[in-house]
Design a protein around this motif. Structure first.
Motif, PDB file in Angstrom:
ATOM      1  N   HIS A  50       0.919  -1.034   0.067  1.00 21.08           N
ATOM      2  CA  HIS A  50      -0.120  -0.042   0.001  1.00 21.08           C
ATOM      3  C   HIS A  50       1.049   1.389  -0.090  1.00 21.08           C
ATOM      4  O   HIS A  50       0.558   2.303  -0.789  1.00 21.08           O
ATOM      5  CB  HIS A  50      -0.980   0.087   1.143  1.00 21.08           C
ATOM      6  CG  HIS A  50      -1.825  -0.912   1.006  1.00 21.08           C
ATOM      7  ND1 HIS A  50      -2.042  -2.111   0.740  1.00 21.08           N
ATOM      8  CD2 HIS A  50      -3.524  -0.494   0.933  1.00 21.08           C
ATOM      9  CE1 HIS A  50      -3.566  -2.677   0.810  1.00 21.08           C
ATOM     10  NE2 HIS A  50      -4.220  -1.407   0.782  1.00 21.08           N
ATOM     11  N   GLN A  53       2.230   1.976  -3.595  1.00 21.36           N
ATOM     12  CA  GLN A  53       1.353   2.163  -4.466  1.00 21.36           C
ATOM     13  C   GLN A  53       0.945   3.743  -4.187  1.00 21.36           C
ATOM     14  O   GLN A  53       0.822   4.441  -4.806  1.00 21.36           O
ATOM     15  CB  GLN A  53       0.026   1.549  -4.263  1.00 21.36           C
ATOM     16  CG  GLN A  53       0.181  -0.057  -4.880  1.00 21.36           C
ATOM     17  CD  GLN A  53      -1.236  -0.757  -4.518  1.00 21.36           C
ATOM     18  OE1 GLN A  53      -2.351  -0.132  -4.772  1.00 21.36           O
ATOM     19  NE2 GLN A  53      -1.172  -1.764  -3.880  1.00 21.36           N
ATOM     20  N   THR A  56       3.496   5.876  -5.465  1.00 16.60           N
ATOM     21  CA  THR A  56       3.391   5.977  -7.177  1.00 16.60           C
ATOM     22  C   THR A  56       2.384   7.135  -7.133  1.00 16.60           C
ATOM     23  O   THR A  56       2.658   7.924  -8.308  1.00 16.60           O
ATOM     24  CB  THR A  56       2.928   4.629  -7.597  1.00 16.60           C
ATOM     25  OG1 THR A  56       4.165   3.697  -7.278  1.00 16.60           O
ATOM     26  CG2 THR A  56       2.942   4.685  -8.881  1.00 16.60           C
TER      27      THR A  56
END
Length: 235
Positions: A50, A53, A56
């Motif tokens: 998580h 991500q 990102t």
């Protein structure tokens, strides 16, 4: 996916630069070992994934979406540790006696959320997140530097100085080590706040010292010039 992957993602994000970090800074995460760990792990939830991500999304300029992912990591930890009043420490290799060790991704989730909130113009909410990250990882000089930047933006010079000084206290001080840019940033921050408080001699020494760690820093050179001009005109 482990916490080291999340850490590398954080490094990549910060190398790319943000609106509230000096472009010459290239911070790294700092791991510190403690004794007598009380480890809390849970394989059902991929906290590191998580966090990866989330960073990102930050690189893509999707701060609000990133905050939601970081919140999931934080909420999962809160649920698992409900009722446990021991201090939380994020460590690789152990934690202090009397504390509960949690995955490094939790520290990074608080830090990433704080970073995103600053980008979203919510420094008021970011403070709690950056403080949590700094408290749970007291050996992480980069977290302390970023927390200091928040107070610098508020012109709270003494609080900012104290946090930059904390970063300097825990960073690897080798001028040829892996953390030279974090050390230089801490010293520049200390120098900036000293100059803002009119303590120019101290500021000069700190900027000069920072150049031992980052000799090409145009920021330090420019600030030394500014200090020289201020001293010349007595302002």
């Amino acid at each position: 996916m482990n916490a080291r992957i999340a850490s590398s993602v954080l490094v990549s994000l910060l190398l790319a630069g943000t609106a509230h970090a000096n472009p010459s800074d290239s911070p790294r995460l700092v791991a510190t070992a403690f004794q007598s760990p009380v480890r809390v792990t849970d394989t059902r939830f991929d906290a590191a994934g998580h966090v990866q991500q989330g960073y990102t999304l930050l690189r893509q300029g999707k701060q609000a979406q990133a905050v939601k992912l970081f919140d999931k990591v934080i909420a999962d930890a809160d649920q698992r540790l409900a009722g446990d009043l021991r201090p939380r420490l994020c460590r690789e290799g152990g934690s202090a006696a009397g504390s509960v060790e949690v995955e490094a991704a939790l520290c990074e989730a608080h830090f990433g959320k704080g970073y995103a909130l600053i980008d979203l113009g919510r420094g008021d909410l970011a403070e709690a997140e950056l403080r949590a990250a700094a408290q749970m990882a007291p050996g992480n000089a980069h977290f302390a530097n970023e927390y200091a930047e928040l107070f610098k933006s508020r012109r709270d010079w003494q609080s900012s100085y104290d946090l930059f000084a904390r970063a300097w206290a825990v960073v690897d001080k080798s001028t040829t080590g892996k953390d030279t840019r974090i050390a230089a940033r801490a010293l520049r921050g200390m120098g900036f706040t000293k100059a803002a408080m009119g303590q120019y001699d101290d500021a000069e020494k700190l900027y000069d010292q920072s150049l031992q760690y980052d000799p090409k820093s145009e920021i330090a050179k420019a600030e030394l010039g500014n200090i020289a001009r201020r001293k010349a005109i007595g302002s």
